[in-house]
Design an enzyme around this catalytic site. Sequence first.
Site, PDB file in Angstrom:
ATOM      1  N   GLU A 171       4.261  -3.398  -1.490  1.00 42.75           N
ATOM      2  CA  GLU A 171       5.166  -4.243  -2.282  1.00 42.75           C
ATOM      3  C   GLU A 171       5.822  -3.436  -3.411  1.00 42.75           C
ATOM      4  OE1 GLU A 171       2.326  -5.704  -0.696  1.00 42.75           O
ATOM      5  OE2 GLU A 171       4.085  -6.331   0.446  1.00 42.75           O
ATOM      6  N   ASN A 256       3.691  -3.617   6.132  1.00 43.10           N
ATOM      7  CA  ASN A 256       5.107  -3.986   6.148  1.00 43.10           C
ATOM      8  C   ASN A 256       6.000  -2.813   5.745  1.00 43.10           C
ATOM      9  OD1 ASN A 256       3.821  -4.777   3.456  1.00 43.10           O
ATOM     10  ND2 ASN A 256       5.968  -4.676   2.899  1.00 43.10           N
ATOM     11  N   ASP A 305       7.177 -10.020   6.427  1.00 42.51           N
ATOM     12  CA  ASP A 305       5.963  -9.457   5.824  1.00 42.51           C
ATOM     13  C   ASP A 305       4.721  -9.682   6.677  1.00 42.51           C
ATOM     14  OD1 ASP A 305       4.420  -8.087   3.863  1.00 42.51           O
ATOM     15  OD2 ASP A 305       3.689 -10.009   3.132  1.00 42.51           O
TER      16      ASP A 305
HETATM   17  O1  LIG Z   1       1.370  -3.783   1.439  1.00 45.19           O
HETATM   18  C1  LIG Z   1       0.333  -3.476   0.874  1.00 45.19           C
HETATM   19  O2  LIG Z   1       0.082  -2.334   0.483  1.00 45.19           O
HETATM   20  C2  LIG Z   1      -0.685  -4.542   0.735  1.00 45.19           C
HETATM   21  C3  LIG Z   1      -1.899  -4.326   0.125  1.00 45.19           C
HETATM   22  C4  LIG Z   1      -2.857  -5.354   0.075  1.00 45.19           C
HETATM   23  C5  LIG Z   1      -4.150  -4.990  -0.554  1.00 45.19           C
HETATM   24  O3  LIG Z   1      -4.365  -3.775  -0.742  1.00 45.19           O
HETATM   25  O4  LIG Z   1      -4.973  -5.819  -0.893  1.00 45.19           O
HETATM   26  C6  LIG Z   1      -2.531  -6.619   0.671  1.00 45.19           C
HETATM   27  C7  LIG Z   1      -1.245  -6.721   1.270  1.00 45.19           C
HETATM   28  N1  LIG Z   1      -0.364  -5.725   1.291  1.00 45.19           N
HETATM   29  C8  LIG Z   1      -0.837  -7.917   1.949  1.00 45.19           C
HETATM   30  O5  LIG Z   1       0.277  -7.976   2.492  1.00 45.19           O
HETATM   31  C9  LIG Z   1      -1.724  -9.001   2.059  1.00 45.19           C
HETATM   32  O6  LIG Z   1      -1.434 -10.003   2.731  1.00 45.19           O
HETATM   33  C10 LIG Z   1      -2.963  -8.918   1.402  1.00 45.19           C
HETATM   34  C11 LIG Z   1      -3.985  -9.849   1.315  1.00 45.19           C
HETATM   35  C12 LIG Z   1      -4.945  -9.256   0.582  1.00 45.19           C
HETATM   36  C13 LIG Z   1      -6.237  -9.824   0.194  1.00 45.19           C
HETATM   37  O7  LIG Z   1      -7.110  -9.036  -0.141  1.00 45.19           O
HETATM   38  O8  LIG Z   1      -6.398 -11.056   0.233  1.00 45.19           O
HETATM   39  N2  LIG Z   1      -4.570  -7.996   0.241  1.00 45.19           N
HETATM   40  C14 LIG Z   1      -3.352  -7.764   0.733  1.00 45.19           C
END
Ligand SMILES: O=C(O)c1cc(C(=O)O)c2c(n1)C(=O)C(=O)c1cc(C(=O)O)[nH]c1-2
Length: 605
Positions: A171, A256, A305
């Site tokens: 992100e 993504n 996403d």
């Molecule tokens: O794009 C990223 O680098 C990234 C990192 C993380 C993360 O490290 O927890 C999540 C997501 N995206 C993501 O899209 C996502 O749905 C998500 C859910 C969670 C969680 O721990 O509940 N982390 C993340």
Amino acid sequence: NDSILKNEANPNNWASQLGNYAGQRYSPLNQITTDNVKNLQVAWSFSTGVLRGHEGGPIVVGDVMYIHTPFPNKVFALDLNNPGRVIWKYESVQDPTVIPVMCCDTVNRGVAVADGKVFLAQADNTLVALDAKTGKEMWKAKNGDHTKGETLTAAPLVVKDKVFVGISGGEFGVRGHLTAYDTNSGKMVWRAFSTGPDADVKIDPSKTMMMGKPIGQKDLGVSTWPGDEWKRGGGTTWGWYTYDPALNLIYYGTGNPGTWNPTQRAVDKDRAKSDNKWSMTIFARDPDTGEAKWVYQKTPFDEWDFDGVNENILADINMNGQQRKVLVNFDRNGFAYTLDRATGELLVAQKYDPTVNWATDVDMKTGRPNVVDKYSTFANGEDKNTSAVCPAALGTKDQQPASFSPDTGLFYVPTNHICMDYEPFSVSYTAGQAYVGSTVSMYPTPNSHGGMGNFIAWDAAAGKIVWSRPERFAVWSGALSTKGGVAYYGTLEGYLVAVDMKDGKELWRFKTPSGIIGNINTYTHNGKQYVAVLSGVGGWAGIGLAAGLTQEAGAQAWHNAVHPGHTEGGGVATAGLGAVGAHQSLGEYTQLGGVLTVFHIPDQK
Ligand SMILES: O=C(O)c1cc(C(=O)O)c2c(n1)C(=O)C(=O)c1cc(C(=O)O)[nH]c1-2
């Protein structure tokens, strides 16, 4: 790694986060059965002293249990002979400015234990090796820079003399990679990027396979992006990693592509020319060299996403009368994929939630999804506001790992039933600032069976749901299946639930102190079986409670920070990248707090 193979061969241990290298989250322990699970009671519990989301779970090796926390990533070694006594505690000092660049709560998915060391990937990008006996630091390595939006949340994987870590920050326009460090010295051995020239991605287009043949074309990690957008290309690697020792391959997925606004990632009006490789891709790599043996991109040119980082479970299943070595992946995009794990050949791709609507199916010749125009967020080369896309960006399943039972041949999968409205907009890149470029609001799937979550049993050979149980909220905890015929999962309200693996019938439930987003584990100590879980609500699904975004003012401040200069669509509905709206009533059921709870069946007097 010999010590991991030895630890995982002994079912008294819970040797790694996913139970074994294959990522099956299955235990051959059978003292707790469908008949007696109703007698399960709390044996002991332990507060971690940390609020916010507790993902991952305890590791048990012999008489010692290792648990970890979200930021500031404490680690405790607990004595099982004197339950809950702290043998040692590790507490790092980390710069708190890392917190605002963690997209989805300050989670950590757990430690790895091998060769007398405990490996921890800290939020601030420090990979640290601790002495398993004393908790003393043995070495540290720096894997990234949080001022560029890079962080760590994933559990490391140890294979032979290397420890693998990924990177978070999709992100924030981070360029994803997987990196191998020497377990003895902490020196970097190789790094394979998710985007860019073949040399960086460790692809050889004449050898690396895709859909049964060599990729052929060069540098697709550059040409499927406009300009140098691949440098901010995402494809982060924050999910789970699995390993097949016989094939000597490690498996993981990439997230993504860069900004969520598809138009900025398009090379043409035709979406088929803008695959944004190698985001959303399953990689099979040689752990020694990092070379990619095969690749499979699940969602080319993502417009929703649907990060492709979910665990790749390795299983040997019967397909049309033949035993096959497969890899099964329950992707965020709502399709469950069964692939030959030696070659990457696509065998099955079916929806594991019938309400998934963004694509009709997957073309089995090309491996590409047939996208439904109505749900596309990109039309004629421009952004398009789109409503009622199912699943939401939270996915039909997110990081919560599923389980495979070799006894039943079925997969037990925690899932979400949530849809979204998606409004892409242009965003400019500034290092360390959000690079999201979309306003998203989420809500329960209309005409669903009741809840926003579902715990299902899945037949990966047939590509069919066998049974399914609804839950009020997204099921964000990792599943466990056991030889005793009982499967376990946790709910966001905080219930630990035990069900019959045959038909999904509920056998027992217990309300723990906080919502469960951790993974259920089981082990034996002094000949007796225990079940253990970390509670502590949070993660993306629980970000409203975890980051205090459930009030209008807090939610608006969040919007202004994440969407600088973009005034439309703030407030609770879109806070936490849309997750808060869907889970608005969660606070009526649970509050924050990290607690380990260990269960057993008390001895008969
Ligand atoms: O794009 C990223 O680098 C990234 C990192 C993380 C993360 O490290 O927890 C999540 C997501 N995206 C993501 O899209 C996502 O749905 C998500 C859910 C969670 C969680 O721990 O509940 N982390 C993340």
